[in-house]
Design a protein around this motif. Structure first.
Motif, PDB file in Angstrom:
ATOM      1  N   PRO A   1      25.814  84.214  69.077  1.00  6.65           N
ATOM      2  CA  PRO A   1      26.987  84.040  69.853  1.00  6.65           C
ATOM      3  C   PRO A   1      26.267  83.191  71.350  1.00  6.65           C
ATOM      4  O   PRO A   1      27.160  82.333  71.873  1.00  6.65           O
ATOM      5  N   VAL A   2      25.230  83.236  71.715  1.00  7.14           N
ATOM      6  CA  VAL A   2      24.714  82.550  73.032  1.00  7.14           C
ATOM      7  C   VAL A   2      23.847  81.244  72.707  1.00  7.14           C
ATOM      8  O   VAL A   2      23.913  80.507  73.285  1.00  7.14           O
ATOM      9  N   LEU A   3      22.688  81.599  71.697  1.00  7.50           N
ATOM     10  CA  LEU A   3      21.797  80.535  71.629  1.00  7.50           C
ATOM     11  C   LEU A   3      21.942  79.926  70.145  1.00  7.50           C
ATOM     12  O   LEU A   3      20.940  79.219  69.892  1.00  7.50           O
ATOM     13  N   GLY A   4      22.862  80.239  69.298  1.00 10.49           N
ATOM     14  CA  GLY A   4      22.976  79.896  67.975  1.00 10.49           C
ATOM     15  C   GLY A   4      22.946  78.036  68.034  1.00 10.49           C
ATOM     16  O   GLY A   4      23.583  77.499  68.869  1.00 10.49           O
ATOM     17  N   LYS A   5      21.755  77.538  67.416  1.00 15.60           N
ATOM     18  CA  LYS A   5      21.750  76.231  67.352  1.00 15.60           C
ATOM     19  C   LYS A   5      22.924  75.480  66.676  1.00 15.60           C
ATOM     20  O   LYS A   5      23.213  74.183  67.143  1.00 15.60           O
ATOM     21  N   SER A   6      23.707  76.102  65.779  1.00 18.36           N
ATOM     22  CA  SER A   6      24.885  75.501  65.397  1.00 18.36           C
ATOM     23  C   SER A   6      26.064  76.143  65.427  1.00 18.36           C
ATOM     24  O   SER A   6      26.125  77.475  65.433  1.00 18.36           O
ATOM     25  N   VAL A   7      27.223  75.464  65.506  1.00 22.40           N
ATOM     26  CA  VAL A   7      28.594  76.188  65.486  1.00 22.40           C
ATOM     27  C   VAL A   7      28.851  75.874  64.077  1.00 22.40           C
ATOM     28  O   VAL A   7      29.083  74.789  63.842  1.00 22.40           O
ATOM     29  N   VAL A   8      29.493  76.879  63.450  1.00 21.17           N
ATOM     30  CA  VAL A   8      30.053  76.632  61.922  1.00 21.17           C
ATOM     31  C   VAL A   8      31.454  76.989  62.068  1.00 21.17           C
ATOM     32  O   VAL A   8      31.886  78.040  62.409  1.00 21.17           O
ATOM     33  N   THR A   9      32.200  76.070  61.637  1.00 21.91           N
ATOM     34  CA  THR A   9      33.479  75.972  61.457  1.00 21.91           C
ATOM     35  C   THR A   9      33.975  76.191  60.162  1.00 21.91           C
ATOM     36  O   THR A   9      33.459  75.352  59.290  1.00 21.91           O
ATOM     37  N   TYR A  10      35.136  76.689  60.075  1.00 22.85           N
ATOM     38  CA  TYR A  10      35.873  77.013  58.454  1.00 22.85           C
ATOM     39  C   TYR A  10      37.303  76.561  58.628  1.00 22.85           C
ATOM     40  O   TYR A  10      37.935  77.327  59.660  1.00 22.85           O
ATOM     41  N   LEU A  11      37.821  75.596  57.981  1.00 28.23           N
ATOM     42  CA  LEU A  11      39.092  75.054  58.079  1.00 28.23           C
ATOM     43  C   LEU A  11      39.912  74.905  56.556  1.00 28.23           C
ATOM     44  O   LEU A  11      39.053  74.853  55.592  1.00 28.23           O
ATOM     45  N   TYR A  12      41.020  74.861  56.615  1.00 30.26           N
ATOM     46  CA  TYR A  12      41.712  74.565  55.385  1.00 30.26           C
ATOM     47  C   TYR A  12      42.829  73.485  55.486  1.00 30.26           C
ATOM     48  O   TYR A  12      43.253  72.924  56.502  1.00 30.26           O
ATOM     49  N   LYS A  13      43.189  72.873  54.351  1.00 35.49           N
ATOM     50  CA  LYS A  13      43.981  71.689  54.334  1.00 35.49           C
ATOM     51  C   LYS A  13      45.399  72.133  53.717  1.00 35.49           C
ATOM     52  O   LYS A  13      45.510  72.651  52.722  1.00 35.49           O
ATOM     53  N   PRO A  14      46.418  72.292  54.718  1.00 34.73           N
ATOM     54  CA  PRO A  14      47.863  72.593  54.030  1.00 34.73           C
ATOM     55  C   PRO A  14      48.464  71.792  53.195  1.00 34.73           C
ATOM     56  O   PRO A  14      48.150  70.650  53.123  1.00 34.73           O
ATOM     57  N   ALA A  15      49.303  72.468  52.433  1.00 32.31           N
ATOM     58  CA  ALA A  15      50.006  71.448  51.348  1.00 32.31           C
ATOM     59  C   ALA A  15      50.808  70.484  52.226  1.00 32.31           C
ATOM     60  O   ALA A  15      51.512  70.761  53.186  1.00 32.31           O
ATOM     61  N   GLY A  16      51.074  69.404  51.945  1.00 33.96           N
ATOM     62  CA  GLY A  16      51.865  68.299  52.452  1.00 33.96           C
ATOM     63  C   GLY A  16      51.299  67.580  53.447  1.00 33.96           C
ATOM     64  O   GLY A  16      51.937  66.543  54.107  1.00 33.96           O
ATOM     65  N   VAL A  17      49.857  67.608  53.849  1.00 28.52           N
ATOM     66  CA  VAL A  17      49.210  66.812  54.802  1.00 28.52           C
ATOM     67  C   VAL A  17      49.034  65.528  54.223  1.00 28.52           C
ATOM     68  O   VAL A  17      48.579  65.238  53.068  1.00 28.52           O
ATOM     69  N   SER A  18      49.771  64.374  55.129  1.00 32.06           N
ATOM     70  CA  SER A  18      49.305  62.861  54.638  1.00 32.06           C
ATOM     71  C   SER A  18      48.210  62.337  55.134  1.00 32.06           C
ATOM     72  O   SER A  18      47.747  62.799  56.416  1.00 32.06           O
ATOM     73  N   VAL A  19      47.344  61.700  54.373  1.00 38.41           N
ATOM     74  CA  VAL A  19      46.256  60.952  54.694  1.00 38.41           C
ATOM     75  C   VAL A  19      46.292  59.554  54.930  1.00 38.41           C
ATOM     76  O   VAL A  19      45.515  58.786  54.901  1.00 38.41           O
TER      77      VAL A  19
END
Length: 242
Positions: A223-241
């Protein structure tokens, strides 16, 4: 050495996964072993040739379950050569910090992700990265080097703007931060310094054997020294690109 936790990402055998900016292939290889249909994507043809050779060796050694697939594709992350909604998951590990137009990459990974699919994006953590930049100009100011340092909140805000919704985050590889600080202090291009050599041998030993002491120490320090921050996300239905 894996940065992404595949259980948190939610991968399952048979799913199609894009490893965007696969580099040497560390995540792609593990996905292949787990029975997924993997596309290893990168701009560097030499890296992809080596990844492809390893895919072949894994198959010959019987490391790959039935139904798994693995291919390599060379191209530009700003303009991915895949149709809309092609992948169940996308991994983008340690690539956005190299790309000036990171918003275009975010848009593209959302475009090729199926609705409901998950993404894992990892970048260098702010504090360890700031120390590296302070210690060495050569660490980041080279061709293909790091062009920015992200705050986690800034990264998540930009990914939200691209159409994703955060699920979880954590930090990883705390034991690697002091190694890079040493490298920056003695010269990132030096390969003969005894301190960095000794620390590197310790890291290799840790990766090969995973002793409880270093694994516990890293979990406490992440939590303090981690070299990488790792994120997890999702794509909701109906998202326009568009």
């Amino acid at each position: 050495m894996l940065t992404v936790d595949f259980d948190t990402l939610g991968v399952r055998p048979g799913q199609r996964v894009l490893d965007l900016g696969c580099g040497a292939g560390r995540h792609a290889f593990e996905l292949y072993r787990r029975g997924l249909r993997v596309v290893a994507f990168d701009h560097a043809e030499q890296d992809l040739a080596e990844v492809s050779a390893m895919f072949g060796a894994m198959e010959q050694e019987g490391e790959v379950p039935d139904g798994a697939e693995a291919t390599t594709v060379q191209g530009d992350a700003l303009d991915l050569p895949f149709p809309d909604e092609s992948f169940d998951h996308v991994i983008a590990s340690e690539i956005l910090e190299h790309i000036p137009e990171d918003d275009k990459v975010m848009h593209e990974l959302v475009r090729v992700l199926k609705p409901g699919g998950r993404v894992s994006v990892t970048v260098p953590s702010r504090f360890p990265e700031r120390v590296c930049w302070a210690l060495s100009e050569r660490y980041h100011n080279v061709e293909g080097g790091h062009v920015r340092i992200y705050r986690r909140t800034q990264l998540l805000d930009r990914l939200r703007a691209a159409g994703l919704r955060p699920v979880h985050h954590h930090h990883a590889h705390a034991l690697h931060s002091p190694y890079w600080w040493l490298k920056c202090a003695v010269g990132v291009e030096r390969t003969d310094h005894p301190l960095t050599g000794l620390y590197h041998r310790m890291l290799v030993w840790d990766m090969l054997h995973g002793p409880w002491l270093t694994r516990t120490l890293e979990r406490l320090l992440n939590p303090v020294l981690g070299k990488s921050v790792v994120t997890y996300l999702y794509k909701p239905a109906g998202v326009s690109v568009a």
